[in-house]
Design a protein around this motif. Structure first.
Motif, PDB file in Angstrom:
ATOM      1  N   GLY A  14       8.364 -39.509  -1.088  1.00 35.26           N
ATOM      2  CA  GLY A  14       8.736 -38.907   0.195  1.00 35.26           C
ATOM      3  C   GLY A  14       8.316 -37.453   0.285  1.00 35.26           C
ATOM      4  O   GLY A  14       7.802 -36.994   1.316  1.00 35.26           O
ATOM      5  N   MET A  38      12.258 -36.464   6.313  1.00 38.53           N
ATOM      6  CA  MET A  38      11.352 -37.440   6.932  1.00 38.53           C
ATOM      7  C   MET A  38      11.765 -37.739   8.366  1.00 38.53           C
ATOM      8  O   MET A  38      10.936 -37.755   9.291  1.00 38.53           O
ATOM      9  N   ALA A  77      14.924 -38.078   2.681  1.00 37.62           N
ATOM     10  CA  ALA A  77      15.105 -38.978   3.825  1.00 37.62           C
ATOM     11  C   ALA A  77      15.415 -38.181   5.090  1.00 37.62           C
ATOM     12  O   ALA A  77      14.865 -38.456   6.166  1.00 37.62           O
ATOM     13  N   ARG A  92       7.695 -44.890   2.651  1.00 35.05           N
ATOM     14  CA  ARG A  92       6.829 -43.868   3.228  1.00 35.05           C
ATOM     15  C   ARG A  92       7.346 -43.511   4.609  1.00 35.05           C
ATOM     16  O   ARG A  92       8.077 -44.267   5.242  1.00 35.05           O
ATOM     17  N   ILE A  93       6.918 -42.369   5.110  1.00 32.81           N
ATOM     18  CA  ILE A  93       7.421 -41.889   6.386  1.00 32.81           C
ATOM     19  C   ILE A  93       7.051 -42.840   7.531  1.00 32.81           C
ATOM     20  O   ILE A  93       7.817 -43.027   8.481  1.00 32.81           O
ATOM     21  N   THR A  96      11.489 -42.573  -4.740  1.00 32.86           N
ATOM     22  CA  THR A  96      11.717 -42.289  -3.325  1.00 32.86           C
ATOM     23  C   THR A  96      11.629 -40.794  -3.066  1.00 32.86           C
ATOM     24  O   THR A  96      11.002 -40.350  -2.084  1.00 32.86           O
TER      25      THR A  96
END
Length: 373
Positions: free
Chosen positions: A29, A272, A269, A355-356, A25
């Motif tokens: 990311g 993003m 996260a 993914r974003i 992740t």
């Protein structure tokens, strides 16, 4: 003894996959963000190659989680004959002209309670394995039938009741007893180097067991192989298929609380979500998240599931006690549905690694659903 061995391997495998999903992740990311922030063609090419490798790793961890029965399934009442019949053209294209696909679907086959998408993946895996066992061509036969009671040989694995059996048989080289005994173990393969990961049958085994059924192999050298899925019967009727909403983040300045105990995952996260256009507050634990939740108002909470101390599900319960309408998303690569049940419904789980674009779509869906109420 074989069942106990598979259970032990599954527990080990699930833990490894969980750790790798967190690593992936952060890697995927970061690469996703890098691609959005540079116009340098050399950097973009290298980042794209790294991203493709990361996604191959994500596919492997997904297969490992399937084997360990830790993938997130969305079981619904399914008509097995319809699933098999609808895949006939896909199977024929996938395994080539040298192999003939035959269907032997019994009349009035019962509905099974199973995740239809994963069932299709499993059947495709089995058909491709069958093709590989017949390099000079042959026949793949897919059959369905009802079982009013559990066969004697399966009483140690299956609960009493009725089941639907789906058989995938081939006319290939077959397996020795030693190979049959290890066929479902992850990374075990008889294919040459670079021709298989050894996770296809492991994924089939995990899917069948997590669905409340099991799978069996009957094979002999030079006599072909029959692999049978046993899936629990259901008398429930499927709801009408809902029309999917296509949503896209609008870049509003809504505030989102991101909770994850892994520093790298939490950081990626948060970046993003900021890139999409939302305001972000990040917390490293459930208790820290509750403190932040008491200080400010939020439009959505995105939380990891497996965290030390307070899990993401426990955090969600605490938040819902004071804000019942708060939209919640769970991020997990190791979602134990047996523990958390309906609180981890398919529409609320963002699977690691993500993914974003997936993050944007899922947040947009959650906020749109809340505003429509």
């Amino acid at each position: 003894m074989q069942a106990q061995k598979m259970e032990a391997i599954g527990q080990l495998t699930g833990g490894i996959a969980h750790d790798f999903n967190n690593l992936l992740t952060a890697v995927i990311g970061s690469l996703d963000l890098l691609l959005r922030r540079t116009d340098d063609e050399k950097i973009r090419r290298l980042a794209s190659m790294a991203l493709q490798a990361g996604e191959r790793g994500a596919t492997l961890t997904a297969q490992l989680l399937s084997f360990s029965r830790r993938q997130h399934l969305s079981p619904v009442p399914v008509e097995p004959n319809q699933v098999v019949a609808s895949m006939a053209d896909l199977l024929a294209r996938s395994i080539g002209a040298a192999v003939t696909v035959e269907l032997d679907l019994a009349d009035d086959v019962w509905r099974a309670m199973v995740d239809p998408t994963q069932l299709e993946v499993v059947l495709l895996n089995l058909a491709i394995n069958a093709r590989d066992a017949m390099p000079s061509g042959g026949v793949v036969r897919i059959a369905t039938r009802n079982l009013a009671a559990v066969p004697d040989a399966l009483t140690a694995e299956l609960n009493p009741g009725a089941y639907v059996a789906i058989e995938v048989a081939d006319t290939g080289a077959g397996m020795t007893p030693a190979v049959v005994a290890r066929a479902f173990e992850p990374f075990f393969t008889t294919k040459g180097q670079g021709k298989g990961t050894g996770l296809g049958l492991a994924q089939v085994y995990g899917f069948a067991r997590q669905s409340g059924g099991t799978v069996r192999i009957v094979s002999a050298e030079n006599e072909g192989t029959v692999i049978t899925l046993y899936l629990p019967r259901t008398t429930e009727v499927a709801d009408p298929v809902a029309i999917e909403r296509l949503t896209q983040a609008t870049g509003s300045r809504q505030r989102i609380l991101v909770v994850d105990d892994d520093n790298d995952v939490r950081g990626v996260a948060a970046q993003m979500i900021e890139e999409i256009g939302y305001q972000v507050v990040a917390a490293a634990s459930g208790s820290e998240a509750l403190t932040e939740f008491g200080r400010a108002s939020f439009d959505l909470v995105l939380t990891d599931v497996v965290m030390p101390g307070m899990s993401g599900v426990d955090l969600a319960r605490r938040i819902r006690a004071v804000a019942p309408a708060m939209p919640l998303l769970f991020a997990s690569g190791y979602a134990d549905v047996a523990t958390f049940g309906d609180e981890l419904a398919a529409e609320t789980v963002l699977k690691k690694p993500y993914r974003i674009g997936e993050v944007a779509a899922r947040i947009g869906d959650a906020l749109s659903a809340e505003s429509a109420q």
